[in-house]
Structure formats: C-alpha cells, structure tokens
Scaffold this active site. Structure first.
Site, mmCIF file in Angstrom:
data_model
loop_
_atom_site.group_PDB
_atom_site.id
_atom_site.type_symbol
_atom_site.label_atom_id
_atom_site.label_comp_id
_atom_site.label_asym_id
_atom_site.label_seq_id
_atom_site.Cartn_x
_atom_site.Cartn_y
_atom_site.Cartn_z
ATOM 1 N N ASP A 332 -29.147 41.069 -8.569
ATOM 2 C CA ASP A 332 -28.452 39.788 -8.663
ATOM 3 C C ASP A 332 -28.667 38.939 -7.416
ATOM 4 O O ASP A 332 -28.687 37.708 -7.500
ATOM 5 C CB ASP A 332 -26.948 40.033 -8.862
ATOM 6 C CG ASP A 332 -26.642 40.634 -10.222
ATOM 7 O OD1 ASP A 332 -27.502 40.539 -11.110
ATOM 8 O OD2 ASP A 332 -25.545 41.211 -10.387
ATOM 9 N N GLY A 333 -28.844 39.577 -6.259
ATOM 10 C CA GLY A 333 -29.104 38.820 -5.041
ATOM 11 C C GLY A 333 -30.398 38.043 -5.101
ATOM 12 O O GLY A 333 -30.494 36.931 -4.566
ATOM 13 N N ASN A 411 -22.543 31.822 -7.446
ATOM 14 C CA ASN A 411 -21.427 32.765 -7.578
ATOM 15 C C ASN A 411 -20.114 32.145 -7.118
ATOM 16 O O ASN A 411 -19.256 31.846 -7.938
ATOM 17 C CB ASN A 411 -21.709 34.052 -6.800
ATOM 18 C CG ASN A 411 -22.320 35.123 -7.686
ATOM 19 O OD1 ASN A 411 -22.562 34.902 -8.871
ATOM 20 N ND2 ASN A 411 -22.573 36.280 -7.120
ATOM 21 N N ASP A 441 -5.275 35.850 3.307
ATOM 22 C CA ASP A 441 -6.590 36.065 3.908
ATOM 23 C C ASP A 441 -7.587 34.981 3.545
ATOM 24 O O ASP A 441 -8.596 34.817 4.226
ATOM 25 C CB ASP A 441 -7.137 37.430 3.486
ATOM 26 C CG ASP A 441 -6.509 38.558 4.281
ATOM 27 O OD1 ASP A 441 -5.781 38.255 5.238
ATOM 28 O OD2 ASP A 441 -6.743 39.731 3.942
#
Length: 568
Positions: A332-333, A411, A441
């Site tokens: 996917d990268g 993404n 966060d």
C-alpha cells in the site's frame, strides 16, 4: 456628527478645513469648498475688518480665473490671512480648544472610515478579479476538453500510411468502438485526466483515450441508468438504487506504462526487469521508470536503454499527459507513493501485491502476464479512491487565500502534539460552523480509502472506499463522549491551533511531509477533484471485503458448538 456650541468656532474650523484642502494637492476641491462657504447665509470673512480697504473690497482676495474655470486657491488665501486665522484669539480658549479637538477627532474618524472603506473595496475587487480569472481558466480548459477524441485527429496522410495513429484507430474498430466521443453515455479520458494538446514532437507518443461507464453484473448493457426519484402523492420514493460498479473501457490501445517499485527489495527488482522485458517484447509498449530504477536496470544490462525516465519536477508534473497506465510493485505504501507523484489527474493504477497487508493491492505478482493481458485488452473494473486537498494557512496570512502549496493525501492527514508533553488543543470547524475543540493526542482527517489505516487503529469505522466522505477521528481524546464522525464529501474542514494553546501542533500527510502548526495557524481540508483510479481484481466490493478478511481477519472466531443446550 459633532454639533458646535459656538458659531464663531464653527466658522473658524470651516475656514481651517478649507485652507487644509487648498494646501493639499487637490486645489479644485478647496476652491469649491470656499465658494460654498461664501454662499452661506452668514458671510464668512477670511480677513479681519482692518484688512479691508476703504472701498470695502479685499485687495488680497483678488483672484485670477484659471483655464479650468475654478478660482486659484492660493490667491484666495494670502499668507497673512492664514496666520490671522490660526493666531486670532478666541474667547474661552480652553473650552473652545476642547470642542476643536473633539471636532478634529470626529473628522479623523470619518477620514479613517473612508480609508478603511476604500481598502475593503479594493480587496473585494481583487478577490472578484481572482475568481473571474479562475472561472475563465476553467472555462478554457472545458473548451479544450470538448475537442474530439484522439481518433478524430487522424489526418488523411496518416490514414494512407501505416502510422501509429492508424493503428490506434484500428484498435478502436477491433474493440467495437465507434469513432464518436461518447461522453454522453460515460466519462471520457479527456474529462478525467485533462489531456494536454499533443505537441509536434515526433518522439512524443500520443496518449490513449478511454471511457468510464457504469455497469452491473446482472445487466448486459454498460450504460448508466440514473436514479429515478418519484413524488407520488407527496411521498418521495427511489425507484432505482445505483449499485453499479465503474468500468474502464479503452477507446485506443495503451502505448505507455509507468512502473513504480518498492525500493531495497531484490525480489521486486527481479520482477521489474522481467515485466519490462515482457511488455517491450510482447506488447511493444513504451516504459517509464523512476531515475533510481533506471540506474539499477542499466547496471544489470545495457538492454534497458529504451527505458525512459524524468529529469526534473516539471517533467513529473506532465507525466499524466504521457502515461496511459501505472503499475506498482510493492504494498500500500507504493500505491501512496504513486498517488503522490501525480499532483493533478492520475492515470489508472494496477497494484501488484508485494507488501504486507495489501488493502489496495489485489493483484498477485505470480500471474502478472495474465493480469496485464486482461487489463490492456479491457474493459476493467476500477475503484475511484478519493483524495484530500490540504492547505496550511499561517497566522500572518492576510486572508484565507494566502496559503502554502496544497498537499494531496490518499489516506489521511494527522494533527498531533509531536514531542510535546501537553495535550493538543485544536478548534475544528465545518464550513464555518463550530464542530468541537479537540483536547487529546491529536486528530485524524481520513479518506474512506484510509479508513483501514491509522483511523482504524484510533477507533474509527471501516468504510467502503467508493463511499465519498471525510472521516473525523480523534486520537486518545480526554473525553469519554468524543466519538468519531463521518462528514459528507462536499464540506470543508478547518482545524486551527488557538492562541491560548500551550504548545504547537504537528501535521503529517500520509505519514510524511511533517509541518509545524504554531498558535494561530490553521489547516483546511476538502475533497480533491482528482481521484486515484485503481484496477480491481473482481470488483470494488469483493476486493474490499477480501482485503479486510485476509488482511485483518475481520470477525474471525471459532463457530459455536451445536451440541449444547437448546431452547425448548
């Protein structure tokens, strides 16, 4: 407006304003103003009585008539008269000075309002000019996009010779496609990819054209049937739901393929060289690779001299006008990297699985020949994966249009606290409507394709990639009631770091390009107009379900035993 209590003071102030106007560059307005004062019911004498001559006429006020028809302002106001006005004593000087200062403040306020109004009008005019130029450029692009498809540009000489243009036209005939542009029944490639005008360079290979249409497995026709909404007796009902997939059908044979690979992998290098040999020898296609990959290929063998690449960023920006198909070898990268290469329109991507999970890589590398044969022949089912367009607006920006270069993400974009030990403080707005204040966060703004990535780990829902929407997922919020949201695709989300924040925030885009957001800075995200079309092995839904079953083992548990107690 301020009202004067003393008539003499009013006269003095009017005289002073008249002198100021006349001393300015616009003497005509001052002269007009003086004539207006002279026409008042109470005559205003600019000179003391002892300055008048015996005939009652003021010699110093004799004025000449200039060519423009107005009185010369400096002849109306001699230096002695000005000094007398400015130096003449006034009874009750303290009270008069207070009134005079208040009057001057009123005048200054009025002048300031005029200046602010002028600046606002200029800014509004500049904004309308910018919108007009954008609309004009877009209309010009639409006019260019309405030109006939590639096969209509074949001239008589190309038809008589065995030229590449003739081969493209014969390919269309072989596929049963007519010579007319069929955007009426689908989406042609020049509408999606916005192909540029072919140059006169003979070395440039013409880009293949295609059509996107809607199809259903149970329907033999690939024509899209619009949803029919009826209003029977005041009731709104949907007669037909759109459950069709998107199909890509080539209208001319693909000529150029771009191959992008995962770095530092021996198996990927071997597969890449084999695929390039096969595409060149069996399909006679033009091959583009990254500069790094070309160096590796030439190190292996001088046979790969025909492989092309790019030299600078300007050539990268024009890749979509040359490349018909993109093949990715990795996980996917690698698909994310391929999407980031194209800052605008993206050609269809064929992702081969050579990574770990593979939510977006349905094709297996062992059968690459069969897969590419089917894809080059067409038609193929594709998934249009939406992207987010992000702008960073700094606190020093004069308006919301003064932004940094836009960033496209496939993404998600993440805003977190970085290395700071303080909670992140973020104010969130949706189309100028306040949403919430995030204290935790951080925050994730994700596409539906990225719903199985970081957003899923933070508690967000998994969403089908063809559902248009923006996921709003908090990261470890310091609140028990903060649940994730999904916004429609047409909204614009704004995340701003307030001035009372204890620390800056950090934004990362698809896990890279990290930027600091100081107090007062903002990040604006909206749906990008250029989706990423990825080829499907079966169809979009089957590929999505297979990825969550095989990659995540979704809802996998042992089946309940049948030999237990039963309901009687």
């Amino acid at each position: 407006m301020y009202k004067f209590k003393h008539k003499n003071l009013k006269v003095k102030i009017l005289q002073t304003l008249c002198i100021v106007l006349c001393w300015s560059r616009n003497e005509t307005k001052g002269s007009k103003f003086f004539i207006f004062l002279c026409s008042l019911s109470s005559p205003i004498s600019l000179m003391a009585p002892n300055k008048l001559n015996s005939s009652g006429n003021n010699n110093s006020m004799s004025c000449s008539q200039p060519e423009n028809g107005f009185v010369n302002s400096f002849s109306l106001f001699p230096e002695k008269a000005v000094q007398e006005i400015l130096q003449s004593p006034i009874q009750g000087s303290d009270d008069h000075l207070i009134e005079f200062s208040e009057a001057l403040r009123t005048v200054a306020k009025a002048l300031r309002q005029v200046a602010e109004g002028k600046a606002s009008a200029q800014a509004e005019a500049a904004e309308w000019k910018r919108k007009y130029e954008l609309e004009r450029d877009r209309n010009q692009k639409f006019e260019h996009a309405e030109k006939p498809c590639l096969e209509h540009q074949v001239d008589l000489d190309d038809q008589r010779t065995n030229s590449p243009a003739k081969q493209l036209k014969s390919c269309n005939v072989a596929n049963g496609q007519s010579g007319k542009c069929c955007s009426r029944n689908g989406i042609c490639s020049h509408e999606v990819l916005k192909d540029g005008t072919p140059t006169s360079d003979s070395k440039i290979v013409k880009k293949a054209s295609f059509k996107l249409s809607w199809f259903c497995k149970d329907d033999q026709s690939d024509q899209y049937k619009h949803d029919i909404v009826s209003f029977e007796r005041g009731n709104i009902t949907t007669a037909e739901r759109s459950s069709k997939q998107i199909s890509l059908k080539w209208q001319s044979c693909p000529q150029t393929v771009l191959i992008l690979t995962k770095p530092n992998s021996v198996s990927v290098q071997i597969l890449c060289s084999e695929m390039i040999r096969w595409l060149r020898q069996a399909k006679n296609l033009h091959i583009y690779v990254e500069p790094r990959v070309r160096v590796e290929l030439l190190t292996e063998s001088s046979y790969f001299n025909f492989v092309e690449t790019w030299n600078d960023d300007e050539e990268v920006l024009m890749l979509h006008t040359k490349v018909d198909l993109v093949v990715t070898l990795g996980g996917d990268g690698t698909v994310l990297w391929a999407a980031s290469v194209f800052k605008g329109p993206v050609p269809p991507i064929v992702p081969f699985s050579l990574g770990s999970l593979g939510f977006m890589t349905p094709f297996y590398s062992e059968h690459y020949k069969e897969c590419l044969e089917s894809i080059l022949k067409g038609p193929i089912s594709i998934t249009l994966r939406h992207r987010l367009q992000c702008h960073v607006i700094r606190e020093a920006a004069k308006n919301e249009y003064e932004t940094e270069e836009p960033i496209l993400v496939l993404n998600e974009v993440t805003i977190d606290r970085g290395i700071s030990s303080f909670l992140t403080n973020l104010e969130c707005y949706c189309d100028d409507s306040f949403v919430t204040c995030v204290q935790g966060d951080g925050l994730i703004l994700s596409t539906t394709s990225g719903s199985t990535a970081y957003s899923l780990a933070a508690g967000g829902s998994m969403v089908h990639p063809q559902v248009p929407g923006i996921l709003f997922t908090p990261i470890c919020p310091h609140s028990l009631s903060f649940r994730p949201l999904i916004f429609p695709e047409h909204v614009s989300l704004r995340v701003q770091v307030p001035f009372n924040s204890r620390s800056p925030a950090w934004a990362s885009f698809d896990g890279k390009d990290r930027k600091q957001l100081a107090p007062g800075d903002a990040l604006v995200c909206s749906m990008a107009p250029w989706p990423v079309p990825t080829a499907c092995l079966d169809d979009s839904t089957n590929d999505f379900l297979r990825s969550i079953h095989e990659g995540l083992h979704w809802n996998l548990r042992k089946t309940q035993s049948f030999d237990g107690p039963r309901e009687t």
